[in-house]
Motif scaffolding. Structure first.
Motif, PDB file in Angstrom:
ATOM      1  N   GLN A 134       0.832  -1.204   0.000  1.00  0.00           N
ATOM      2  CA  GLN A 134       0.000   0.000   0.000  1.00  0.00           C
ATOM      3  C   GLN A 134       0.872   1.261   0.000  1.00  0.00           C
ATOM      4  N   HIS A 135       1.912   1.217   0.806  1.00  0.00           N
ATOM      5  CA  HIS A 135       2.828   2.363   0.937  1.00  0.00           C
ATOM      6  C   HIS A 135       3.492   2.681  -0.400  1.00  0.00           C
ATOM      7  N   VAL A 136       3.966   1.646  -1.089  1.00  0.00           N
ATOM      8  CA  VAL A 136       4.650   1.853  -2.374  1.00  0.00           C
ATOM      9  C   VAL A 136       3.660   2.410  -3.401  1.00  0.00           C
ATOM     10  N   ALA A 137       2.477   1.780  -3.480  1.00  0.00           N
ATOM     11  CA  ALA A 137       1.522   2.177  -4.527  1.00  0.00           C
ATOM     12  C   ALA A 137       0.949   3.564  -4.293  1.00  0.00           C
ATOM     13  N   GLU A 138       0.629   3.862  -3.043  1.00  0.00           N
ATOM     14  CA  GLU A 138      -0.121   5.091  -2.781  1.00  0.00           C
ATOM     15  C   GLU A 138       0.783   6.287  -2.485  1.00  0.00           C
ATOM     16  N   ARG A 139       1.947   6.039  -1.924  1.00  0.00           N
ATOM     17  CA  ARG A 139       2.766   7.174  -1.461  1.00  0.00           C
ATOM     18  C   ARG A 139       4.115   7.262  -2.161  1.00  0.00           C
ATOM     19  N   ILE A 140       4.856   6.141  -2.194  1.00  0.00           N
ATOM     20  CA  ILE A 140       6.247   6.231  -2.668  1.00  0.00           C
ATOM     21  C   ILE A 140       6.308   6.446  -4.182  1.00  0.00           C
ATOM     22  N   LEU A 141       5.629   5.589  -4.958  1.00  0.00           N
ATOM     23  CA  LEU A 141       5.758   5.708  -6.411  1.00  0.00           C
ATOM     24  C   LEU A 141       5.219   7.039  -6.926  1.00  0.00           C
ATOM     25  N   PRO A 142       4.046   7.513  -6.461  1.00  0.00           N
ATOM     26  CA  PRO A 142       3.585   8.818  -6.964  1.00  0.00           C
ATOM     27  C   PRO A 142       4.603   9.939  -6.683  1.00  0.00           C
ATOM     28  N   ALA A 143       5.227   9.910  -5.520  1.00  0.00           N
ATOM     29  CA  ALA A 143       6.212  10.955  -5.185  1.00  0.00           C
ATOM     30  C   ALA A 143       7.437  10.843  -6.103  1.00  0.00           C
ATOM     31  N   LEU A 144       7.925   9.620  -6.297  1.00  0.00           N
ATOM     32  CA  LEU A 144       9.109   9.454  -7.160  1.00  0.00           C
ATOM     33  C   LEU A 144       8.784   9.875  -8.591  1.00  0.00           C
ATOM     34  N   ARG A 145       7.561   9.541  -9.055  1.00  0.00           N
ATOM     35  CA  ARG A 145       7.188   9.861 -10.441  1.00  0.00           C
ATOM     36  C   ARG A 145       7.103  11.369 -10.669  1.00  0.00           C
ATOM     37  N   ARG A 146       6.816  12.140  -9.619  1.00  0.00           N
ATOM     38  CA  ARG A 146       6.783  13.595  -9.853  1.00  0.00           C
ATOM     39  C   ARG A 146       8.142  14.232  -9.562  1.00  0.00           C
ATOM     40  N   GLY A 147       9.163  13.417  -9.291  1.00  0.00           N
ATOM     41  CA  GLY A 147      10.531  13.927  -9.152  1.00  0.00           C
ATOM     42  C   GLY A 147      10.957  14.221  -7.730  1.00  0.00           C
ATOM     43  N   ALA A 148      10.120  13.874  -6.749  1.00  0.00           N
ATOM     44  CA  ALA A 148      10.493  14.114  -5.353  1.00  0.00           C
ATOM     45  C   ALA A 148      11.526  13.069  -4.891  1.00  0.00           C
ATOM     46  N   TRP A 149      12.234  13.412  -3.829  1.00  0.00           N
ATOM     47  CA  TRP A 149      13.051  12.437  -3.112  1.00  0.00           C
ATOM     48  C   TRP A 149      12.177  11.831  -2.024  1.00  0.00           C
ATOM     49  N   VAL A 150      12.344  10.546  -1.802  1.00  0.00           N
ATOM     50  CA  VAL A 150      11.593   9.877  -0.728  1.00  0.00           C
ATOM     51  C   VAL A 150      12.611   9.288   0.251  1.00  0.00           C
TER      52      VAL A 150
END
Ligand code: Z5A
Length: 215
Positions: free
Chosen positions: A82-98
């Motif tokens: 859930q964490h990867v799908a909902e939070r991590i991947l969307p942030a990485l895809r918009r260029g953020a650092w996680v």
């Protein structure tokens, strides 16, 4: 890298035992990236989304019956999916650092080395429900007694996993160090025993070096 995993260069993970200082280091890394104008998402596992935080409560609650190692592992991965799908991947895809306080290496160390579950089973879950691995992992390495002493200083009741015996945590520590040796390209092992400002400065310079190598 196990086959089937995509390296995410802007995903940084912090690993280590109880009281190693991950939360403290995370704040220093976040500040360093923000000062450089980066967008940063800081998060933690188990948890990081409302549903994953509910799973965290189940995992750490000492009041129910002992979870089997498999139950514990699958709940960790349910939370992570859930964490990867909902939070991590969307942030990485918009260029953020996680920056995540714990990620899959914790499952290898705690449920693999600590509980004795098969590493190939954990790798299979990693491929099937996570699919990504961090570009940089900072392992804060600290003796078990030292970590427990720091954690006691916080004056919180120990959660279900923190109630384990020292032998369990010795296996976990060995599991982390074995992961670091096996994945030496992405791991940096940091001695977490000095004062917090020194550990934070070492972590920030590891991040700076990593970013220079990326450029
Ligand atoms: N777990 C698992 O089994 N499998 C998995 O796949 C995952 C997790 C993802 C919850 O994690 C539990 O879930 C964890 C592993 C398991 N159980 N255990 N044990 P957690 O990350 O929430 O729990 P934790 O590792 O116990 O967190 P922690 O004790 O808060 O550790 P920390 O974040 O590394 O420490 P801290 O909060 O930054 O520092 C602790 C205290 O020490 C605090 O008072 C600080 O001010 C102090 N501190 C920090 N650094 C220093 C230095 N350098 N000197 C002196 N004092 C310091």
């Amino acid at each position: 890298m196990p086959a089937g995993l995509t390296i995410e260069p802007r995903l940084i993970t912090l690993e280590g035992g109880e009281g190693a200082g991950k939360s403290t280091v995370l704040a220093a890394l976040r500040d360093a990236l923000l000062a450089d104008g980066c967008e940063v998402v800081s998060t933690r596992e188990p948890g990081g989304t409302p549903l994953a935080e509910r799973i965290r409560e189940l995992l750490l609650d000492p009041s129910h019956e002992a979870a089997s190692p498999e139950t514990e592992l699958l709940l960790m991965f349910a939370s992570r999916a859930q964490h990867v799908a909902e939070r991590i991947l969307p942030a990485l895809r918009r260029g953020a650092w996680v920056i995540s306080d714990r990620f899959t290496d914790s499952s290898h160390a705690y449920q693999g080395a600590g509980r004795g579950l098969d590493g190939a089973f954990i790798e299979d879950l990693e491929r099937r429900v996570v699919g990504i691995e961090p570009g940089l992992t900072l392992l804060l390495d600290l003796g078990i007694a030292h970590g427990r002493e720091r954690a006691r200083g916080r004056d919180l009741l120990p959660d279900r996993i923190e109630r384990e015996r020292d032998e369990f945590f010795e296996r976990v520590r060995g599991g982390f160090l074995a992961r670091a040796a096996e994945h030496s390209g992405r791991f940096r092992v940091i001695d977490a025993s000095p004062v917090a400002s020194v550990v934070a400065a070492t972590a920030v310079s590891a991040l700076t070096q990593y970013r220079e190598d990326m450029a």
